[in-house]
Design a protein around this motif. Sequence first.
Motif, PDB file in Angstrom:
ATOM      1  N   TYR A 126     -29.823  77.833  54.526  1.00  0.00           N
ATOM      2  CA  TYR A 126     -29.502  79.430  54.213  1.00  0.00           C
ATOM      3  C   TYR A 126     -28.109  79.903  54.764  1.00  0.00           C
ATOM      4  O   TYR A 126     -27.448  80.269  55.882  1.00  0.00           O
ATOM      5  N   ALA A 127     -27.769  80.665  53.933  1.00  0.00           N
ATOM      6  CA  ALA A 127     -26.984  82.015  53.963  1.00  0.00           C
ATOM      7  C   ALA A 127     -27.178  83.433  53.337  1.00  0.00           C
ATOM      8  O   ALA A 127     -28.290  83.633  52.981  1.00  0.00           O
ATOM      9  N   SER A 128     -26.675  84.356  54.229  1.00  0.00           N
ATOM     10  CA  SER A 128     -26.606  85.749  54.157  1.00  0.00           C
ATOM     11  C   SER A 128     -25.381  86.308  54.142  1.00  0.00           C
ATOM     12  O   SER A 128     -24.449  86.559  55.465  1.00  0.00           O
ATOM     13  N   PHE A 129     -25.779  87.206  53.217  1.00  0.00           N
ATOM     14  CA  PHE A 129     -24.186  88.126  53.488  1.00  0.00           C
ATOM     15  C   PHE A 129     -23.703  89.471  52.232  1.00  0.00           C
ATOM     16  O   PHE A 129     -24.344  89.209  51.260  1.00  0.00           O
ATOM     17  N   ARG A 130     -22.094  89.333  52.692  1.00  0.00           N
ATOM     18  CA  ARG A 130     -22.153  91.004  51.442  1.00  0.00           C
ATOM     19  C   ARG A 130     -20.920  90.695  50.385  1.00  0.00           C
ATOM     20  O   ARG A 130     -20.098  90.078  50.524  1.00  0.00           O
ATOM     21  N   THR A 131     -21.141  90.706  49.378  1.00  0.00           N
ATOM     22  CA  THR A 131     -20.138  91.178  48.446  1.00  0.00           C
ATOM     23  C   THR A 131     -19.194  91.511  48.183  1.00  0.00           C
ATOM     24  O   THR A 131     -19.430  92.697  49.192  1.00  0.00           O
ATOM     25  N   SER A 132     -18.060  91.519  47.848  1.00  0.00           N
ATOM     26  CA  SER A 132     -16.695  92.629  47.582  1.00  0.00           C
ATOM     27  C   SER A 132     -17.175  93.847  47.436  1.00  0.00           C
ATOM     28  O   SER A 132     -18.413  93.896  46.616  1.00  0.00           O
ATOM     29  N   ILE A 133     -16.794  95.501  47.682  1.00  0.00           N
ATOM     30  CA  ILE A 133     -17.044  97.310  47.203  1.00  0.00           C
ATOM     31  C   ILE A 133     -16.318  96.487  46.531  1.00  0.00           C
ATOM     32  O   ILE A 133     -14.863  96.526  45.693  1.00  0.00           O
ATOM     33  N   ASP A 134     -16.593  97.080  44.718  1.00  0.00           N
ATOM     34  CA  ASP A 134     -16.351  97.770  43.174  1.00  0.00           C
ATOM     35  C   ASP A 134     -17.438  98.713  42.708  1.00  0.00           C
ATOM     36  O   ASP A 134     -19.084  98.593  43.278  1.00  0.00           O
ATOM     37  N   ASP A 135     -16.664  98.845  42.190  1.00  0.00           N
ATOM     38  CA  ASP A 135     -17.701 100.446  41.988  1.00  0.00           C
ATOM     39  C   ASP A 135     -18.196 101.426  42.572  1.00  0.00           C
ATOM     40  O   ASP A 135     -19.274 101.763  42.973  1.00  0.00           O
ATOM     41  N   GLY A 136     -17.108 101.699  44.076  1.00  0.00           N
ATOM     42  CA  GLY A 136     -18.126 102.234  45.084  1.00  0.00           C
ATOM     43  C   GLY A 136     -19.524 101.812  45.639  1.00  0.00           C
ATOM     44  O   GLY A 136     -19.661 102.588  46.761  1.00  0.00           O
ATOM     45  N   HIS A 137     -19.278 100.630  45.374  1.00  0.00           N
ATOM     46  CA  HIS A 137     -20.779  99.243  46.091  1.00  0.00           C
ATOM     47  C   HIS A 137     -20.731  98.322  46.289  1.00  0.00           C
ATOM     48  O   HIS A 137     -19.439  97.092  45.760  1.00  0.00           O
ATOM     49  N   ASP A 138     -21.564  97.112  47.412  1.00  0.00           N
ATOM     50  CA  ASP A 138     -21.897  96.184  46.998  1.00  0.00           C
ATOM     51  C   ASP A 138     -23.085  96.122  46.928  1.00  0.00           C
ATOM     52  O   ASP A 138     -23.733  96.434  47.066  1.00  0.00           O
ATOM     53  N   HIS A 139     -23.708  94.616  47.084  1.00  0.00           N
ATOM     54  CA  HIS A 139     -25.265  94.348  47.233  1.00  0.00           C
ATOM     55  C   HIS A 139     -24.761  93.343  48.552  1.00  0.00           C
ATOM     56  O   HIS A 139     -23.202  92.445  48.795  1.00  0.00           O
ATOM     57  N   MET A 140     -26.108  92.906  48.850  1.00  0.00           N
ATOM     58  CA  MET A 140     -26.655  91.994  50.097  1.00  0.00           C
ATOM     59  C   MET A 140     -26.974  90.661  48.865  1.00  0.00           C
ATOM     60  O   MET A 140     -27.420  90.629  47.527  1.00  0.00           O
ATOM     61  N   ILE A 141     -26.755  89.667  48.938  1.00  0.00           N
ATOM     62  CA  ILE A 141     -26.586  87.695  48.694  1.00  0.00           C
ATOM     63  C   ILE A 141     -27.315  86.914  49.984  1.00  0.00           C
ATOM     64  O   ILE A 141     -27.097  87.346  50.921  1.00  0.00           O
ATOM     65  N   SER A 142     -29.218  86.715  49.492  1.00  0.00           N
ATOM     66  CA  SER A 142     -29.349  85.616  50.476  1.00  0.00           C
ATOM     67  C   SER A 142     -30.452  84.869  50.200  1.00  0.00           C
ATOM     68  O   SER A 142     -31.047  85.529  48.972  1.00  0.00           O
ATOM     69  N   GLY A 143     -30.669  83.865  51.000  1.00  0.00           N
ATOM     70  CA  GLY A 143     -31.434  82.905  50.161  1.00  0.00           C
ATOM     71  C   GLY A 143     -31.382  81.137  50.703  1.00  0.00           C
ATOM     72  O   GLY A 143     -29.424  81.364  51.207  1.00  0.00           O
ATOM     73  N   TYR A 144     -31.725  80.801  49.884  1.00  0.00           N
ATOM     74  CA  TYR A 144     -31.979  79.273  50.174  1.00  0.00           C
ATOM     75  C   TYR A 144     -30.881  78.425  48.994  1.00  0.00           C
ATOM     76  O   TYR A 144     -31.742  78.841  47.932  1.00  0.00           O
ATOM     77  N   VAL A 145     -29.843  77.498  49.538  1.00  0.00           N
ATOM     78  CA  VAL A 145     -29.082  76.982  48.408  1.00  0.00           C
ATOM     79  C   VAL A 145     -30.857  75.666  47.856  1.00  0.00           C
ATOM     80  O   VAL A 145     -31.301  75.457  48.647  1.00  0.00           O
ATOM     81  N   TYR A 146     -30.202  75.394  46.378  1.00  0.00           N
ATOM     82  CA  TYR A 146     -31.412  74.397  45.847  1.00  0.00           C
ATOM     83  C   TYR A 146     -31.002  72.879  46.883  1.00  0.00           C
ATOM     84  O   TYR A 146     -30.033  73.014  47.166  1.00  0.00           O
ATOM     85  N   PRO A 147     -32.360  72.354  47.374  1.00  0.00           N
ATOM     86  CA  PRO A 147     -31.841  70.754  48.486  1.00  0.00           C
ATOM     87  C   PRO A 147     -30.687  70.331  47.777  1.00  0.00           C
ATOM     88  O   PRO A 147     -30.363  69.900  46.368  1.00  0.00           O
ATOM     89  N   ALA A 148     -30.730  69.124  48.035  1.00  0.00           N
ATOM     90  CA  ALA A 148     -29.470  67.736  48.158  1.00  0.00           C
ATOM     91  C   ALA A 148     -29.623  67.501  48.975  1.00  0.00           C
ATOM     92  O   ALA A 148     -31.294  66.887  49.959  1.00  0.00           O
ATOM     93  N   PRO A 149     -30.188  65.521  48.550  1.00  0.00           N
ATOM     94  CA  PRO A 149     -30.848  64.862  49.971  1.00  0.00           C
ATOM     95  C   PRO A 149     -29.973  64.765  50.851  1.00  0.00           C
ATOM     96  O   PRO A 149     -28.686  65.087  51.045  1.00  0.00           O
ATOM     97  N   MET A 150     -30.595  63.947  52.179  1.00  0.00           N
ATOM     98  CA  MET A 150     -30.080  64.458  53.801  1.00  0.00           C
ATOM     99  C   MET A 150     -29.587  63.052  54.228  1.00  0.00           C
ATOM    100  O   MET A 150     -30.377  61.828  53.377  1.00  0.00           O
ATOM    101  N   LYS A 151     -28.657  62.756  54.084  1.00  0.00           N
ATOM    102  CA  LYS A 151     -28.345  61.647  54.112  1.00  0.00           C
ATOM    103  C   LYS A 151     -27.666  61.116  55.674  1.00  0.00           C
ATOM    104  O   LYS A 151     -27.368  62.387  56.731  1.00  0.00           O
TER     105      LYS A 151
END
Length: 100
Positions: A75-100
């Motif tokens: 899981y990851a949750s973070f903000r983007t850079s500020i451009d054009d006077g604002h930023d955005h949040m990104i959050s969610g799960y990455v796609y699965p991969a095999p557990m080794k």
Amino acid sequence: MNNDNRHIHDHSGLTTCNDGHSHLHPGVTSEPIQRVTSHVHEIEGATTFEDGHYHTYKAVTGPAIPLPNGQHTHYASFRTSIDDGHDHMISGYVYPAPMK
């Protein structure tokens, strides 16, 4: 790190809607970064170009989350850079991969 554990994850989705628009954030993670009891991945990239601009981002996922099919996600949750006077949040799960 044991080379048997080498893998990356796909990540994609939409940012939050700010200033009347959102962006896609397609990409892949870094290879695993070993921690004491698990591993994490760096996520770095740029969003799609919308409304005359794009945003960059750089973050680290949380530790591995085992899935019942022998794979794992992060899981990851973070903000983007500020451009054009604002930023955005990104959050969610990455796609699965095999557990080794």
